[in-house]
Design a protein around this motif. Structure first.
Motif, mmCIF file in Angstrom:
data_model
loop_
_atom_site.group_PDB
_atom_site.id
_atom_site.type_symbol
_atom_site.label_atom_id
_atom_site.label_comp_id
_atom_site.label_asym_id
_atom_site.label_seq_id
_atom_site.Cartn_x
_atom_site.Cartn_y
_atom_site.Cartn_z
ATOM 1 N N ASP A 29 5.323 2.584 -20.513
ATOM 2 C CA ASP A 29 4.719 2.597 -18.953
ATOM 3 C C ASP A 29 6.083 1.766 -17.938
ATOM 4 O O ASP A 29 5.671 1.176 -16.878
ATOM 5 C CB ASP A 29 3.604 1.128 -18.900
ATOM 6 C CG ASP A 29 2.509 1.760 -19.702
ATOM 7 O OD1 ASP A 29 2.237 3.118 -19.261
ATOM 8 O OD2 ASP A 29 1.738 1.162 -20.380
ATOM 9 N N SER A 30 7.142 1.870 -18.763
ATOM 10 C CA SER A 30 8.277 1.196 -17.829
ATOM 11 C C SER A 30 9.032 2.504 -17.197
ATOM 12 O O SER A 30 8.527 3.542 -17.284
ATOM 13 C CB SER A 30 9.203 0.780 -18.823
ATOM 14 O OG SER A 30 8.769 -0.236 -20.000
ATOM 15 N N TRP A 31 9.863 1.936 -16.154
ATOM 16 C CA TRP A 31 10.874 2.818 -15.865
ATOM 17 C C TRP A 31 12.049 3.201 -16.620
ATOM 18 O O TRP A 31 12.386 2.109 -17.583
ATOM 19 C CB TRP A 31 11.386 2.346 -14.400
ATOM 20 C CG TRP A 31 10.653 2.072 -13.190
ATOM 21 C CD1 TRP A 31 9.587 1.183 -13.348
ATOM 22 C CD2 TRP A 31 10.617 2.926 -11.958
ATOM 23 N NE1 TRP A 31 8.747 1.436 -11.982
ATOM 24 C CE2 TRP A 31 9.803 2.308 -11.104
ATOM 25 C CE3 TRP A 31 11.439 3.732 -11.573
ATOM 26 C CZ2 TRP A 31 9.299 2.848 -10.293
ATOM 27 C CZ3 TRP A 31 11.254 4.199 -10.072
ATOM 28 C CH2 TRP A 31 10.228 3.859 -9.456
ATOM 29 N N ALA A 32 12.797 3.968 -16.449
ATOM 30 C CA ALA A 32 13.870 4.278 -17.411
ATOM 31 C C ALA A 32 15.119 4.823 -16.577
ATOM 32 O O ALA A 32 15.128 5.461 -15.530
ATOM 33 C CB ALA A 32 13.364 5.294 -18.647
ATOM 34 N N ILE A 33 16.228 4.584 -17.348
ATOM 35 C CA ILE A 33 17.487 5.339 -16.713
ATOM 36 C C ILE A 33 18.273 5.859 -17.999
ATOM 37 O O ILE A 33 18.650 5.057 -18.933
ATOM 38 C CB ILE A 33 18.362 4.061 -16.183
ATOM 39 C CG1 ILE A 33 17.791 3.611 -14.773
ATOM 40 C CG2 ILE A 33 19.830 4.468 -16.041
ATOM 41 C CD1 ILE A 33 18.814 2.652 -14.142
ATOM 42 N N LEU A 34 18.503 7.301 -17.692
ATOM 43 C CA LEU A 34 19.185 7.933 -18.835
ATOM 44 C C LEU A 34 20.348 8.385 -18.331
ATOM 45 O O LEU A 34 20.603 8.846 -17.180
ATOM 46 C CB LEU A 34 18.542 9.263 -19.001
ATOM 47 C CG LEU A 34 18.960 10.227 -19.862
ATOM 48 C CD1 LEU A 34 19.075 9.832 -21.262
ATOM 49 C CD2 LEU A 34 18.262 11.463 -19.934
ATOM 50 N N PHE A 35 21.606 7.618 -18.921
ATOM 51 C CA PHE A 35 22.713 7.765 -18.353
ATOM 52 C C PHE A 35 23.848 8.733 -19.490
ATOM 53 O O PHE A 35 23.734 8.132 -20.465
ATOM 54 C CB PHE A 35 23.477 6.715 -17.649
ATOM 55 C CG PHE A 35 23.571 5.519 -18.697
ATOM 56 C CD1 PHE A 35 24.969 5.422 -19.135
ATOM 57 C CD2 PHE A 35 22.492 4.842 -18.897
ATOM 58 C CE1 PHE A 35 25.026 4.181 -19.988
ATOM 59 C CE2 PHE A 35 22.830 3.778 -20.069
ATOM 60 C CZ PHE A 35 24.102 3.503 -20.419
ATOM 61 N N SER A 36 24.656 9.374 -18.971
ATOM 62 C CA SER A 36 25.638 10.299 -19.785
ATOM 63 C C SER A 36 26.880 9.770 -19.705
ATOM 64 O O SER A 36 27.194 9.431 -18.552
ATOM 65 C CB SER A 36 25.201 11.765 -19.901
ATOM 66 O OG SER A 36 25.744 12.160 -18.590
ATOM 67 N N HIS A 37 27.508 9.854 -20.514
ATOM 68 C CA HIS A 37 29.038 9.397 -20.659
ATOM 69 C C HIS A 37 29.914 10.612 -21.431
ATOM 70 O O HIS A 37 29.282 11.072 -22.415
ATOM 71 C CB HIS A 37 29.551 8.092 -21.176
ATOM 72 C CG HIS A 37 29.159 7.948 -22.604
ATOM 73 N ND1 HIS A 37 27.693 7.617 -22.945
ATOM 74 C CD2 HIS A 37 29.825 8.138 -23.669
ATOM 75 C CE1 HIS A 37 27.756 7.329 -24.496
ATOM 76 N NE2 HIS A 37 28.935 8.029 -24.787
ATOM 77 N N PRO A 38 31.118 10.893 -20.843
ATOM 78 C CA PRO A 38 31.816 12.141 -21.795
ATOM 79 C C PRO A 38 31.999 11.917 -23.072
ATOM 80 O O PRO A 38 32.065 12.871 -23.738
ATOM 81 C CB PRO A 38 32.984 12.077 -20.893
ATOM 82 C CG PRO A 38 32.723 11.645 -19.428
ATOM 83 C CD PRO A 38 31.738 10.498 -19.562
ATOM 84 N N GLY A 39 32.552 10.783 -23.537
ATOM 85 C CA GLY A 39 32.950 10.464 -24.852
ATOM 86 C C GLY A 39 32.931 9.141 -25.412
ATOM 87 O O GLY A 39 33.457 8.067 -24.721
ATOM 88 N N ARG A 62 13.261 -5.884 -13.858
ATOM 89 C CA ARG A 62 12.843 -4.628 -12.923
ATOM 90 C C ARG A 62 11.980 -3.840 -13.954
ATOM 91 O O ARG A 62 11.384 -2.755 -13.407
ATOM 92 C CB ARG A 62 13.735 -3.994 -12.101
ATOM 93 C CG ARG A 62 14.525 -5.013 -11.194
ATOM 94 C CD ARG A 62 15.818 -4.161 -10.919
ATOM 95 N NE ARG A 62 16.730 -4.775 -9.505
ATOM 96 C CZ ARG A 62 17.218 -6.054 -9.815
ATOM 97 N NH1 ARG A 62 17.260 -6.545 -10.832
ATOM 98 N NH2 ARG A 62 17.847 -6.747 -8.610
ATOM 99 N N ASN A 63 11.657 -3.938 -15.170
ATOM 100 C CA ASN A 63 10.911 -3.253 -15.829
ATOM 101 C C ASN A 63 11.683 -1.928 -16.099
ATOM 102 O O ASN A 63 10.791 -0.705 -16.133
ATOM 103 C CB ASN A 63 9.524 -3.164 -15.460
ATOM 104 C CG ASN A 63 8.719 -2.416 -16.609
ATOM 105 O OD1 ASN A 63 8.816 -2.608 -17.751
ATOM 106 N ND2 ASN A 63 7.595 -1.492 -16.202
ATOM 107 N N VAL A 64 12.931 -1.810 -16.260
ATOM 108 C CA VAL A 64 13.784 -0.655 -16.591
ATOM 109 C C VAL A 64 14.312 -0.718 -17.818
ATOM 110 O O VAL A 64 14.913 -1.423 -18.135
ATOM 111 C CB VAL A 64 14.739 -0.340 -15.392
ATOM 112 C CG1 VAL A 64 15.633 0.752 -15.760
ATOM 113 C CG2 VAL A 64 14.326 -0.647 -14.039
ATOM 114 N N LYS A 65 13.970 0.569 -18.631
ATOM 115 C CA LYS A 65 14.647 0.577 -19.915
ATOM 116 C C LYS A 65 16.035 1.507 -19.832
ATOM 117 O O LYS A 65 15.990 2.435 -18.968
ATOM 118 C CB LYS A 65 13.572 1.166 -21.094
ATOM 119 C CG LYS A 65 12.503 0.416 -21.425
ATOM 120 C CD LYS A 65 11.453 1.419 -22.365
ATOM 121 C CE LYS A 65 10.583 0.496 -22.983
ATOM 122 N NZ LYS A 65 9.721 0.923 -23.744
ATOM 123 N N LEU A 66 16.897 1.320 -20.604
ATOM 124 C CA LEU A 66 18.120 2.005 -20.438
ATOM 125 C C LEU A 66 18.589 2.834 -21.906
ATOM 126 O O LEU A 66 18.191 2.124 -22.867
ATOM 127 C CB LEU A 66 19.505 0.878 -20.332
ATOM 128 C CG LEU A 66 19.234 -0.032 -19.090
ATOM 129 C CD1 LEU A 66 20.141 -1.184 -19.273
ATOM 130 C CD2 LEU A 66 19.525 0.723 -17.868
#
Length: 221
Positions: A29-39, A62-66
């Motif tokens: 039930d959270s917000w989420a941030i999916l973030f990619s990095h090159p390596g 802010r109820n955001v999962k990373l």
């Protein structure tokens, strides 16, 4: 066709530094941030992931999962975390606790269209592309609310990403939008769907600048 704002974020299963996950189930039930990095073991990425670790309490408030991802395996991720924490400690307490997805086969990176088609130096030894610096903000309904793609050479501004989270969450709750360079605590714009009569009740201090442009103070925590 690639992913767009308003699409449901594709679900997937993955191995991470915190164990196996099912993405939608992990979001809950959270917000989420999916973030990619090159390596892993690369300079810009090290600075970024350290910053995310330091700012983790701001996102949690802010109820955001990373969750991070790159085309590397778990062993490299786990070894690299030591370097991230070491670098980040030069600027403040740093402890990477968010999961990082192992995507050596690039299945998830392909699903989310994260692979670098531009930079010929952002490749592995076999010539396969690494990921660029993408950011997906996903709401509790699993809807993609923001997409950003940065080149491998440019580190991200996580203050801006936090600002967008604030804007989205406030807009969902209060029927407002946010103007240029807005920061939490600044005046907001009354949503066009709100009539002036409604606005008198919802936003007693609102101001009409143009028939289509109305602003109001908004007190939020």
């Amino acid at each position: 066709m690639g992913l767009r704002l308003g699409d449901i974020a594709p679900d997937f299963e993955a191995e991470t530094t915190k164990g196996p996950i099912k993405f939608h189930e992990w979001i809950g039930d959270s917000w989420a941030i999916l973030f990619s990095h090159p390596g892993d073991f690369t300079p810009v990425c090290t600075t970024e992931l350290a910053e995310v670790a330091r700012r983790a309490p701001d996102f949690a408030a802010r109820n955001v999962k990373l969750i991070g991802i790159s085309a590397n395996g778990l062993d490299d991720h786990k070894k690299w975390i030591e370097d991230i924490n070491d670098w980040g400690s030069k600027f403040g307490p740093t402890d990477v606790q968010y999961p990082i997805i192992a995507d050596a086969d690039r299945k998830i990176s392909t699903l989310y269209d994260m692979l670098d088609e531009q930079d010929p130096t952002n490749r592995d030894a076999k010539g396969l592309p690494f990921t660029i610096r993408t950011v997906f903000i996903i709401d509790p309904k699993k809807v993609i609310r923001l997409l950003i793609a940065y080149p491998a050479s440019t580190g991200r501004n996580f203050d801006e990403i936090l600002r967008v989270v604030d804007s989205l969450q406030i807009g969902d709750k209060y029927r407002v939008t946010t103007p240029v360079n807005w920061k939490k605590g600044d005046d907001v714009i009354v949503h066009p769907s709100v009539s002036n009569e409604e606005a008198k009740t919802l936003f007693p201090e609102f101001t009409i600048h143009k028939p289509y442009l109305r602003t109001t103070p908004l007190k939020v925590e």
